[in-house]
Write a protein that holds these residues in place. Structure first.
Motif, PDB file in Angstrom:
ATOM      1  N   LEU A  95      47.637  18.251  16.610  1.00  0.00           N
ATOM      2  CA  LEU A  95      47.693  18.948  17.919  1.00  0.00           C
ATOM      3  C   LEU A  95      49.077  19.251  18.507  1.00  0.00           C
ATOM      4  O   LEU A  95      49.577  20.100  19.092  1.00  0.00           O
ATOM      5  N   GLU A  96      49.910  17.903  18.209  1.00  0.00           N
ATOM      6  CA  GLU A  96      51.386  17.775  18.727  1.00  0.00           C
ATOM      7  C   GLU A  96      52.421  18.188  17.478  1.00  0.00           C
ATOM      8  O   GLU A  96      53.629  17.918  17.674  1.00  0.00           O
ATOM      9  N   GLY A  97      51.790  18.596  16.307  1.00  0.00           N
ATOM     10  CA  GLY A  97      52.596  19.038  15.182  1.00  0.00           C
ATOM     11  C   GLY A  97      53.004  17.935  14.425  1.00  0.00           C
ATOM     12  O   GLY A  97      54.218  17.879  13.656  1.00  0.00           O
ATOM     13  N   MET A  98      52.474  16.892  14.410  1.00  0.00           N
ATOM     14  CA  MET A  98      52.685  15.468  13.898  1.00  0.00           C
ATOM     15  C   MET A  98      51.643  15.282  12.817  1.00  0.00           C
ATOM     16  O   MET A  98      50.483  14.973  13.125  1.00  0.00           O
ATOM     17  N   ILE A  99      51.994  15.361  11.467  1.00  0.00           N
ATOM     18  CA  ILE A  99      50.979  14.954  10.398  1.00  0.00           C
ATOM     19  C   ILE A  99      51.407  13.981   9.727  1.00  0.00           C
ATOM     20  O   ILE A  99      52.263  13.558   9.515  1.00  0.00           O
ATOM     21  N   SER A 100      50.188  13.168   9.233  1.00  0.00           N
ATOM     22  CA  SER A 100      50.221  12.133   8.376  1.00  0.00           C
ATOM     23  C   SER A 100      50.873  12.198   7.042  1.00  0.00           C
ATOM     24  O   SER A 100      50.591  13.145   6.625  1.00  0.00           O
ATOM     25  N   ASN A 101      51.575  11.506   6.769  1.00  0.00           N
ATOM     26  CA  ASN A 101      52.013  11.192   5.239  1.00  0.00           C
ATOM     27  C   ASN A 101      51.132  11.141   4.421  1.00  0.00           C
ATOM     28  O   ASN A 101      51.198  11.664   3.367  1.00  0.00           O
ATOM     29  N   ASP A 102      49.911  11.052   4.686  1.00  0.00           N
ATOM     30  CA  ASP A 102      48.694  10.725   3.780  1.00  0.00           C
ATOM     31  C   ASP A 102      47.922  12.101   3.844  1.00  0.00           C
ATOM     32  O   ASP A 102      47.037  12.447   2.982  1.00  0.00           O
ATOM     33  N   SER A 103      48.147  13.111   4.540  1.00  0.00           N
ATOM     34  CA  SER A 103      47.430  14.456   4.646  1.00  0.00           C
ATOM     35  C   SER A 103      47.794  15.404   3.242  1.00  0.00           C
ATOM     36  O   SER A 103      49.060  15.205   2.733  1.00  0.00           O
ATOM     37  N   PRO A 104      47.126  16.164   2.833  1.00  0.00           N
ATOM     38  CA  PRO A 104      47.343  16.945   1.807  1.00  0.00           C
ATOM     39  C   PRO A 104      48.712  17.902   1.863  1.00  0.00           C
ATOM     40  O   PRO A 104      49.246  18.048   1.012  1.00  0.00           O
ATOM     41  N   ILE A 105      48.992  18.462   2.950  1.00  0.00           N
ATOM     42  CA  ILE A 105      49.918  19.251   3.145  1.00  0.00           C
ATOM     43  C   ILE A 105      51.361  18.321   3.147  1.00  0.00           C
ATOM     44  O   ILE A 105      52.108  18.445   2.379  1.00  0.00           O
ATOM     45  N   ALA A 106      51.289  17.153   3.834  1.00  0.00           N
ATOM     46  CA  ALA A 106      52.294  16.223   3.596  1.00  0.00           C
ATOM     47  C   ALA A 106      52.570  15.961   2.432  1.00  0.00           C
ATOM     48  O   ALA A 106      53.673  15.958   1.712  1.00  0.00           O
ATOM     49  N   LYS A 107      51.703  15.351   1.609  1.00  0.00           N
ATOM     50  CA  LYS A 107      51.820  14.873   0.116  1.00  0.00           C
ATOM     51  C   LYS A 107      52.339  15.814  -0.765  1.00  0.00           C
ATOM     52  O   LYS A 107      53.091  15.820  -1.511  1.00  0.00           O
ATOM     53  N   ALA A 108      51.979  17.142  -0.309  1.00  0.00           N
ATOM     54  CA  ALA A 108      52.366  18.316  -1.336  1.00  0.00           C
ATOM     55  C   ALA A 108      53.998  18.649  -1.001  1.00  0.00           C
ATOM     56  O   ALA A 108      54.629  19.060  -1.793  1.00  0.00           O
ATOM     57  N   LEU A 109      54.291  18.458   0.184  1.00  0.00           N
ATOM     58  CA  LEU A 109      55.727  18.777   0.530  1.00  0.00           C
ATOM     59  C   LEU A 109      56.796  17.874   0.451  1.00  0.00           C
ATOM     60  O   LEU A 109      57.931  18.066   0.046  1.00  0.00           O
ATOM     61  N   ILE A 110      56.356  16.504   0.628  1.00  0.00           N
ATOM     62  CA  ILE A 110      57.404  15.414   0.414  1.00  0.00           C
ATOM     63  C   ILE A 110      57.918  15.290  -1.062  1.00  0.00           C
ATOM     64  O   ILE A 110      57.217  15.423  -2.101  1.00  0.00           O
ATOM     65  N   GLY A 111      59.249  15.384  -0.826  1.00  0.00           N
ATOM     66  CA  GLY A 111      60.226  15.459  -1.983  1.00  0.00           C
ATOM     67  C   GLY A 111      60.618  16.845  -2.412  1.00  0.00           C
ATOM     68  O   GLY A 111      61.764  16.930  -3.169  1.00  0.00           O
ATOM     69  N   ARG A 112      60.061  17.860  -1.693  1.00  0.00           N
ATOM     70  CA  ARG A 112      60.651  19.180  -1.916  1.00  0.00           C
ATOM     71  C   ARG A 112      61.823  19.446  -1.042  1.00  0.00           C
ATOM     72  O   ARG A 112      62.170  18.802  -0.191  1.00  0.00           O
ATOM     73  N   LYS A 113      62.252  20.651  -1.624  1.00  0.00           N
ATOM     74  CA  LYS A 113      63.774  21.172  -0.756  1.00  0.00           C
ATOM     75  C   LYS A 113      63.306  22.348  -0.181  1.00  0.00           C
ATOM     76  O   LYS A 113      62.541  23.033  -0.552  1.00  0.00           O
TER      77      LYS A 113
END
Length: 158
Positions: free
Chosen positions: A118-136
């Motif tokens: 709700l404050e725009g902070m998502i867990s690195n374990d979330s599906p969105i974060a997992k897919a985005l980590i390492g991308r440019k």
């Protein structure tokens, strides 16, 4: 010996947890103990719903205290120096646009202890974060979420 789970977080996130822990120990714990004392004064504990409720609250507060203490004890602070400036990673804020409808979303990727969507902070374990980590920036990414697949284009990384 089993190693405990590490909790990556920012220094601000750790400070917030420490503040919450202090509040639980000095305010909430005292309130619950007082409620238990008052409920005991009502007499027969076997049929005392106030006492049962206060004991349940006490168990919840003590569990929360224990959980936060574990997170703080196993915190791994992510510093700005460790962050790569051109790819999505823990501690970065990423703005992306859904393809094809163009809805923009901005999230900061944090450890699970700090997550608050709700404050725009998502867990690195979330599906969105997992897919985005390492991308440019400017990369198109397909993300599998519980609600189905979505495609996004990364617009900005800070």
């Amino acid at each position: 010996m089993v190693s405990e789970k590490k909790f990556p977080m920012t220094a601000a996130g750790k400070a917030k947890l420490e503040e919450e822990l202090e509040h639980l120990k000095t305010v909430k714990r005292v309130e619950v103990v007082e409620r238990i004392k008052i409920a005991r004064s009502y007499g027969d504990l076997s049929e005392n719903s106030e006492y049962d409720s206060a004991k349940e609250d006490q168990a919840f507060v003590e569990g929360k205290i224990s959980s936060i203490e574990g997170m703080i004890r196993n915190a791994v602070i992510i510093t700005e120096d460790e962050l790569n400036t051109d790819e999505v990673q823990l501690g970065k804020t990423v703005t992306f646009r859904e393809i094809p409808d163009g809805d923009k979303e901005t999230y900061t990727i944090v450890g699970s202890a700090e997550a608050n969507p709700l404050e725009g902070m998502i867990s690195n374990d979330s599906p969105i974060a997992k897919a985005l980590i390492g991308r440019k920036k400017d990369e198109k990414v397909r993300i599998q979420t519980p609600g189905g697949e979505m495609s996004v284009e990364i617009l900005e990384i800070k």
